[in-house]
Write a protein that holds these residues in place. Structure first.
Motif, PDB file in Angstrom:
ATOM      1  N   ARG A  28       0.865  -1.184   0.000  1.00  0.00           N
ATOM      2  CA  ARG A  28       0.000   0.000   0.000  1.00  0.00           C
ATOM      3  C   ARG A  28       0.894   1.223   0.000  1.00  0.00           C
ATOM      4  O   ARG A  28       1.866   1.282   0.735  1.00  0.00           O
ATOM      5  CB  ARG A  28      -0.901   0.014   1.238  1.00  0.00           C
ATOM      6  N   SER A  65       1.188   5.743  -0.869  1.00  0.00           N
ATOM      7  CA  SER A  65       0.604   7.041  -1.206  1.00  0.00           C
ATOM      8  C   SER A  65       1.758   7.992  -1.478  1.00  0.00           C
ATOM      9  O   SER A  65       2.917   7.716  -1.127  1.00  0.00           O
ATOM     10  CB  SER A  65      -0.286   7.576  -0.078  1.00  0.00           C
ATOM     11  N   HIS A  95       2.279  12.481  -1.836  1.00  0.00           N
ATOM     12  CA  HIS A  95       1.691  13.810  -1.899  1.00  0.00           C
ATOM     13  C   HIS A  95       2.814  14.820  -2.116  1.00  0.00           C
ATOM     14  O   HIS A  95       3.596  15.115  -1.207  1.00  0.00           O
ATOM     15  CB  HIS A  95       0.915  14.102  -0.618  1.00  0.00           C
ATOM     16  N   ASP A 140      -0.415  14.018  -6.530  1.00  0.00           N
ATOM     17  CA  ASP A 140      -1.117  13.824  -5.258  1.00  0.00           C
ATOM     18  C   ASP A 140      -1.889  12.519  -5.375  1.00  0.00           C
ATOM     19  O   ASP A 140      -2.959  12.465  -6.007  1.00  0.00           O
ATOM     20  CB  ASP A 140      -2.062  15.004  -5.009  1.00  0.00           C
ATOM     21  N   LEU A 141      -1.339  11.453  -4.803  1.00  0.00           N
ATOM     22  CA  LEU A 141      -1.859  10.112  -5.038  1.00  0.00           C
ATOM     23  C   LEU A 141      -2.044   9.356  -3.725  1.00  0.00           C
ATOM     24  O   LEU A 141      -1.061   9.130  -3.026  1.00  0.00           O
ATOM     25  CB  LEU A 141      -0.902   9.330  -5.951  1.00  0.00           C
ATOM     26  N   PRO A 142      -3.259   8.974  -3.382  1.00  0.00           N
ATOM     27  CA  PRO A 142      -4.495   9.388  -4.058  1.00  0.00           C
ATOM     28  C   PRO A 142      -4.914  10.779  -3.582  1.00  0.00           C
ATOM     29  O   PRO A 142      -4.637  11.141  -2.431  1.00  0.00           O
ATOM     30  CB  PRO A 142      -5.494   8.331  -3.609  1.00  0.00           C
ATOM     31  N   GLN A 176      -7.440   6.183   1.032  1.00  0.00           N
ATOM     32  CA  GLN A 176      -6.255   6.776   1.639  1.00  0.00           C
ATOM     33  C   GLN A 176      -4.956   6.270   1.009  1.00  0.00           C
ATOM     34  O   GLN A 176      -3.935   6.941   1.070  1.00  0.00           O
ATOM     35  CB  GLN A 176      -6.226   6.450   3.145  1.00  0.00           C
ATOM     36  N   GLU A 177      -4.997   5.080   0.424  1.00  0.00           N
ATOM     37  CA  GLU A 177      -3.806   4.453  -0.144  1.00  0.00           C
ATOM     38  C   GLU A 177      -4.188   3.740  -1.440  1.00  0.00           C
ATOM     39  O   GLU A 177      -5.362   3.483  -1.699  1.00  0.00           O
ATOM     40  CB  GLU A 177      -3.206   3.438   0.835  1.00  0.00           C
ATOM     41  N   LEU A 178      -3.170   3.406  -2.226  1.00  0.00           N
ATOM     42  CA  LEU A 178      -3.358   2.666  -3.464  1.00  0.00           C
ATOM     43  C   LEU A 178      -2.510   1.405  -3.433  1.00  0.00           C
ATOM     44  O   LEU A 178      -1.512   1.331  -2.715  1.00  0.00           O
ATOM     45  CB  LEU A 178      -2.965   3.521  -4.675  1.00  0.00           C
TER      46      LEU A 178
END
Length: 398
Positions: free
Chosen positions: A173, A175, A177, A182-184, A196-198
């Motif tokens: 997982r 993220s 920024h 800005d992901l996610p 909150q996460e990808l």
């Protein structure tokens, strides 16, 4: 020494040379572009049979001039892997600022999984405004006097994208920024929950080496300290040695201690003939065509001393600088041998494709390098003893 092949994938160009059309006046049909892909298929099969380790291509867009007509190296590598047995496929280089980093990470991971780990990841920042700007990226070039603002924006976006790609590949997982990504982004709903996460699906099933070209001191430092493999090209042995050693010094600053030649690769354009004179006669048109095409991008400034940005060398000046290897078997052995000794070279990307050469002549160049040049330098490719310079597959490409 690891021996690879590097190709631009050009259209047929029988009028290549100093007296041919200017690069911007060339224009090739879609059918001619597709024929270039058929040639690459033949070259990949031949390189595979000879025992080269990796075939590298290059990414370019909107290239009606015909010099470099592969816009997606990952897709091409996946295709070629299905036609070959063991050859790996490298990208020299994915122009990262023109991609969404997660699409590039996904595409490479998918291709690498499907080919059993036969993809080699190379990245760059781009050089051509006509390609980069329509795809959403600023780039410094000779057309904008190497704009510091464009270069800064490009570098920022590139470095953020590389951080995203590496997180996506190595973290279940993740993220990110930053200024450019800005992901996610905040506020994405997912069945009653906020995202909150990808998670990237799939991820590579191995650690992925990353290759990046080096030129400026700042890029040299970045590549060395990120743990990437630096790729060097188009410089005299003396000039290349300076940056080669700087790379090692910069790596050491963050505790990355490299053995001589480790963590670095060199690209060498070459043309082998029956004699020096024969090689110069047959190779001159392609050399001069590349000079016309590439000198506005500042590609030849590392040949020697204080040269102008758009320096356009003659073939005689190129041979004197030893930045390429044109000549007899003895001549090419001498140039490549000097680089091997000067740099403790462990990895070479050998470039046989010159504008104006036929499909079979490029196969012949790969064959001469494998059979005649490399063995003289103590490098033996596993298939070099029994492969014809003109492979049978060539007959199906018209």
């Amino acid at each position: 020494m690891r021996a690879d092949i590097h190709l631009y994938a050009s259209t047929d160009m029988p009028d290549a040379g100093a007296d041919g059309p200017s690069p911007q006046d060339r224009r090739y049909s879609n059918d001619e572009v597709v024929r270039a892909y058929r040639k690459v298929e033949v070259w990949a099969k031949h390189a595979d049979a000879l025992g080269y380790d990796t075939l590298w291509l290059t990414e370019h867009h909107f290239q009606y001039e015909g010099y470099e007509v592969v816009p997606n190296q990952v897709a091409m590598g996946l295709h070629l892997a299905g036609m070959t047995e063991r050859l790996r496929f490298g990208q020299a280089f994915n122009v990262v600022p023109t991609w969404h980093p997660l699409r590039l990470a996904e595409d490479f991971a998918m291709a690498d999984v499907l080919t059993g780990g036969r993809m080699v990841f190379g990245v760059g920042r781009g050089t051509v405004p006509r390609e980069s700007i329509p795809l959403g990226s600023a780039v410094a070039s000779g057309d904008n006097q190497m704009s510091k603002d464009a270069d800064a924006a490009n570098r920022e976006a590139f470095e953020e994208a590389m951080e995203i790609i590496q997180r996506a590949w190595t973290q279940e997982r993740f993220s990110f920024h930053g200024k450019h990504y800005d992901l996610p982004p905040a506020g994405i709903p997912d069945r009653g929950r906020d995202v909150q996460e990808l998670t990237l699906v799939p991820r590579p099933q191995r650690d992925v080496e990353i290759f990046q070209p080096v030129g400026s001191p700042r890029t040299t430092s970045y590549v060395a300290q990120q743990g990437f493999q630096g790729v060097f090209a188009l410089a005299s042995p003396e000039r290349m040695k300076r940056t080669w050693d700087l790379f090692s010094d910069e790596a050491a600053k963050v505790g990355r201690i490299l053995a001589p030649g480790e963590g670095r690769a060199m690209q060498l354009m070459f043309h082998v003939g029956d004699s020096t004179e024969h090689a110069m006669k047959r190779g001159r048109p392609g050399h001069d065509e590349y000079v016309k095409f590439l000198s506005p991008y500042g590609r030849f400034g590392l040949y020697g001393g204080d040269l102008p940005f758009d320096y356009a060398p003659t073939l005689e000046e190129t041979r004197a600088s030893r930045a390429m290897a044109f000549g007899s078997v003895d001549d090419v052995v001498d140039v490549l041998g000097e680089f091997m000794e000067t740099l403790d070279l462990r990895h070479a990307l050998l470039f046989p494709e010159l504008p104006g050469l036929t499909q079979d002549e490029v196969c012949e160049q790969m064959d001469l390098m494998a059979r005649e040049v490399l063995p003289r330098l103590g490098v033996t490719l596993p298939g070099a003893a029994g492969v014809d310079a003109t492979p049978a597959e060539a007959a199906v490409v018209r």
